[in-house]
Design an enzyme around this catalytic site. Structure first.
Site, PDB file in Angstrom:
ATOM      1  N   ARG A 115     -25.349 -14.019   0.024  1.00 21.43           N
ATOM      2  CA  ARG A 115     -26.307 -12.904   0.187  1.00 21.43           C
ATOM      3  C   ARG A 115     -25.672 -11.539   0.428  1.00 21.43           C
ATOM      4  O   ARG A 115     -24.645 -11.439   1.100  1.00 21.43           O
ATOM      5  CB  ARG A 115     -27.251 -13.222   1.359  1.00 21.43           C
ATOM      6  CG  ARG A 115     -28.130 -14.418   1.083  1.00 21.43           C
ATOM      7  CD  ARG A 115     -29.000 -14.805   2.274  1.00 21.43           C
ATOM      8  NE  ARG A 115     -29.877 -15.914   1.904  1.00 21.43           N
ATOM      9  CZ  ARG A 115     -29.476 -17.185   1.825  1.00 21.43           C
ATOM     10  NH1 ARG A 115     -28.228 -17.516   2.117  1.00 21.43           N
ATOM     11  NH2 ARG A 115     -30.314 -18.130   1.452  1.00 21.43           N
ATOM     12  N   HIS A 140     -26.733 -14.879  -4.658  1.00 17.22           N
ATOM     13  CA  HIS A 140     -26.048 -15.495  -5.801  1.00 17.22           C
ATOM     14  C   HIS A 140     -26.142 -14.679  -7.093  1.00 17.22           C
ATOM     15  O   HIS A 140     -26.401 -15.218  -8.173  1.00 17.22           O
ATOM     16  CB  HIS A 140     -26.582 -16.910  -6.041  1.00 17.22           C
ATOM     17  CG  HIS A 140     -26.271 -17.869  -4.918  1.00 17.22           C
ATOM     18  ND1 HIS A 140     -25.165 -17.762  -4.109  1.00 17.22           N
ATOM     19  CD2 HIS A 140     -26.950 -18.968  -4.466  1.00 17.22           C
ATOM     20  CE1 HIS A 140     -25.158 -18.741  -3.219  1.00 17.22           C
ATOM     21  NE2 HIS A 140     -26.227 -19.486  -3.408  1.00 17.22           N
ATOM     22  N   HIS A 214     -21.512 -23.982  -7.274  1.00 17.34           N
ATOM     23  CA  HIS A 214     -22.593 -24.457  -6.415  1.00 17.34           C
ATOM     24  C   HIS A 214     -22.929 -25.935  -6.650  1.00 17.34           C
ATOM     25  O   HIS A 214     -24.106 -26.321  -6.677  1.00 17.34           O
ATOM     26  CB  HIS A 214     -23.830 -23.584  -6.644  1.00 17.34           C
ATOM     27  CG  HIS A 214     -24.699 -23.439  -5.440  1.00 17.34           C
ATOM     28  ND1 HIS A 214     -25.332 -24.507  -4.840  1.00 17.34           N
ATOM     29  CD2 HIS A 214     -25.038 -22.344  -4.715  1.00 17.34           C
ATOM     30  CE1 HIS A 214     -26.030 -24.066  -3.815  1.00 17.34           C
ATOM     31  NE2 HIS A 214     -25.874 -22.759  -3.709  1.00 17.34           N
ATOM     32  N   ASP A 286     -26.252 -23.930   6.944  1.00 17.81           N
ATOM     33  CA  ASP A 286     -26.227 -23.032   5.788  1.00 17.81           C
ATOM     34  C   ASP A 286     -25.401 -21.821   6.206  1.00 17.81           C
ATOM     35  O   ASP A 286     -25.917 -20.716   6.313  1.00 17.81           O
ATOM     36  CB  ASP A 286     -27.665 -22.646   5.401  1.00 17.81           C
ATOM     37  CG  ASP A 286     -27.740 -21.942   4.051  1.00 17.81           C
ATOM     38  OD1 ASP A 286     -26.668 -21.702   3.457  1.00 17.81           O
ATOM     39  OD2 ASP A 286     -28.859 -21.635   3.614  1.00 17.81           O
ATOM     40  N   GLU A 352     -19.081 -24.286  -0.882  1.00 17.85           N
ATOM     41  CA  GLU A 352     -18.805 -23.172  -1.777  1.00 17.85           C
ATOM     42  C   GLU A 352     -17.643 -22.337  -1.230  1.00 17.85           C
ATOM     43  O   GLU A 352     -17.803 -21.635  -0.241  1.00 17.85           O
ATOM     44  CB  GLU A 352     -20.070 -22.313  -1.914  1.00 17.85           C
ATOM     45  CG  GLU A 352     -21.287 -23.094  -2.396  1.00 17.85           C
ATOM     46  CD  GLU A 352     -22.611 -22.526  -1.873  1.00 17.85           C
ATOM     47  OE1 GLU A 352     -22.943 -21.380  -2.211  1.00 17.85           O
ATOM     48  OE2 GLU A 352     -23.300 -23.226  -1.116  1.00 17.85           O
TER      49      GLU A 352
HETATM   50  C1  GLA Z   1     -26.725 -21.188  -0.826  1.00 18.20           C
HETATM   51  C2  GLA Z   1     -27.470 -20.482   0.227  1.00 18.20           C
HETATM   52  C3  GLA Z   1     -28.647 -21.294   0.656  1.00 18.20           C
HETATM   53  C4  GLA Z   1     -29.517 -21.667  -0.512  1.00 18.20           C
HETATM   54  C5  GLA Z   1     -28.707 -22.356  -1.545  1.00 18.20           C
HETATM   55  C6  GLA Z   1     -29.505 -22.641  -2.779  1.00 18.20           C
HETATM   56  O1  GLA Z   1     -25.916 -22.160  -0.364  1.00 18.20           O
HETATM   57  O2  GLA Z   1     -26.691 -20.130   1.323  1.00 18.20           O
HETATM   58  O3  GLA Z   1     -29.380 -20.598   1.614  1.00 18.20           O
HETATM   59  O4  GLA Z   1     -30.098 -20.520  -1.056  1.00 18.20           O
HETATM   60  O5  GLA Z   1     -27.581 -21.587  -1.888  1.00 18.20           O
HETATM   61  O6  GLA Z   1     -30.747 -23.196  -2.519  1.00 18.20           O
END
Ligand code: GLA
Length: 387
Positions: A115, A140, A214, A286, A352
């Site tokens: 983000r 992304h 991803h 996350d 990632e």
């Molecule tokens: C990333 C983001 C998550 C989500 C995934 C896809 O890992 O950090 O919050 O958006 O991609 O769903």
């Protein structure tokens, strides 16, 4: 036996060939080439008429299938402790679902992984506005990132390695980002069945770049249920806590004493239901970890993911300083995957390798700026074994 002959035989054996059938070192060298050259099949057609192909690459016991749309890792097959192969990456069995519904399954992510706050950043005095596609943020690469466009794909074989080279020029202003960005991504399989990704990019105007992949992993096999029993060791003492929009606060917080401590191998589900504000924000894990090794010239150790049920183990080495570990929190039972099973929360995890989220707005994070004359280069290596 000379050292060089032993090396040749070792490499050949690793490539899945019987060393006993080999006569001379010359023969051995010739046979150490991969037994399989990449091949392609038609997969579907995009609305604008572009044909999409699925490429198959196999070497050293690993088999990879890649789409020319989005550079998507469609399938990743590795052996379990009994030698049985399974697809360990989530995906769909058709192009229409990848286009319409994919939560970035296997996608090549760019121009910016994760983000950017307000979808906005300022570089050399100019402010750039990106599309907002995740509440108040740009995620992304925006509404149509690198995972949603066709790529040129060329197969190659070099010595005992084989793979695909994906290229594309992202035009100046695409998704709001400055500069014509020439991108080259190599998916390589080595004779030992390692999967390596090399990212390269150049620009004709100052810009920001943060490329990643991803893939959603489930080492028991795609569609078999949750990954909460997998174990993870993550070589990171700090992570970047986030606010409610999942934008880093700027702090590099210690993992010690938190659910984010994976410095010693831990079951992924162990702390995931702890009443912790960060886990509430992410609906699970996350978050971005700051890898202890930092930025390196060659790939260095980041993590070990292991599945006690199948015995599959995957290690990641990378040149990148960060790692976004996402525990599949938004999988909500609304998607039917490759093998015809419904995906539910926690059915896979993403790992990632990247620079930190929102770096263009956080001066204390390693820079993601790329200028004309510079070459962006990062590498991530996945190694597979069993126990
Ligand atoms: C990333 C983001 C998550 C989500 C995934 C896809 O890992 O950090 O919050 O958006 O991609 O769903």
């Amino acid at each position: 036996m000379s050292t060089s002959r032993r090396t040749v035989l070792a490499a050949t054996a690793a490539a899945g060939l019987a060393a006993t059938t080999l006569g001379t070192a010359t023969q051995a060298q010739a046979s150490s080439r991969p037994s399989h050259t990449p091949s392609k099949e038609y997969f579907g057609t995009l609305d604008d008429g572009t044909k999409v192909y699925v490429w198959t690459v196999a070497n050293g016991g690993t088999r990879l299938q890649v789409l020319s749309y989005g550079g998507i890792i469609h399938r990743l097959e590795t052996a379990d402790r009994h030698g049985r192969r399974a697809n360990v990456a989530l995906g769909f069995d058709n192009l229409a679902d990848y286009v319409a519904k994919s939560p970035y399954f296997g996608g090549l992510i760019g121009r910016y992984g994760n983000r950017i706050a307000g979808g906005k950043f300022t570089l050399d005095g100019t402010t750039y506005q990106l599309p907002l596609n995740d509440t108040t943020t740009s995620l992304h690469g925006g509404t149509k990132g690198f995972d949603k466009v066709p790529w040129n794909v060329a197969p190659y074989t070099k010595g005992s390695e084989t793979g695909l080279v994906l290229t594309r020029t992202s035009p100046d202003g695409e998704m709001g980002y400055p500069g014509n960005l020439k991108v080259k991504v190599t998916y390589a399989l080595t004779a030992r069945g390692e999967w390596r990704i090399d990212y390269e990019a150049t620009t004709d105007k100052a810009t920001v770049v943060n490329l990643t992949n991803h893939t959603y992993y489930n080492l028991s096999g795609e569609g078999t249920g949750s990954i909460y029993d997998h174990t993870l060791e993550l070589a990171a003492s700090r992570y970047t806590p986030v606010n409610s929009a999942l934008i880093p606060t700027g702090e590099l917080a210690k993992v010690a004493g938190t659910p984010f401590d994976f410095r010693r191998t831990k079951v992924i589900g162990a702390d995931i239901r702890k009443a912790n504000q960060q886990l509430l924000y992410g609906k699970g894990i996350d978050h971005n970890w700051a890898l202890d090794k930092g930025i390196t010239q060659t790939p260095e150790y980041a993590l070990t993911l292991s599945d006690p049920a199948s015995g599959r183990v995957m290690k990641i080495h990378t040149t990148e300083p960060g790692l976004q570990f996402y525990s599949g929190n938004f999988l909500d039972g609304t998607l039917v995957g490759t093998s015809g099973h419904i995906y539910r929360q926690g059915d896979a995890l993403c790992l990632e390798t990247q620079h930190f989220p929102d770096s263009p707005n956080q001066s204390n994070f390693p820079s993601t700026v790329l200028r004309p004359g510079q070459t962006y280069r990062t590498t991530t290596l996945h190694t597979f074994s069993t126990r």
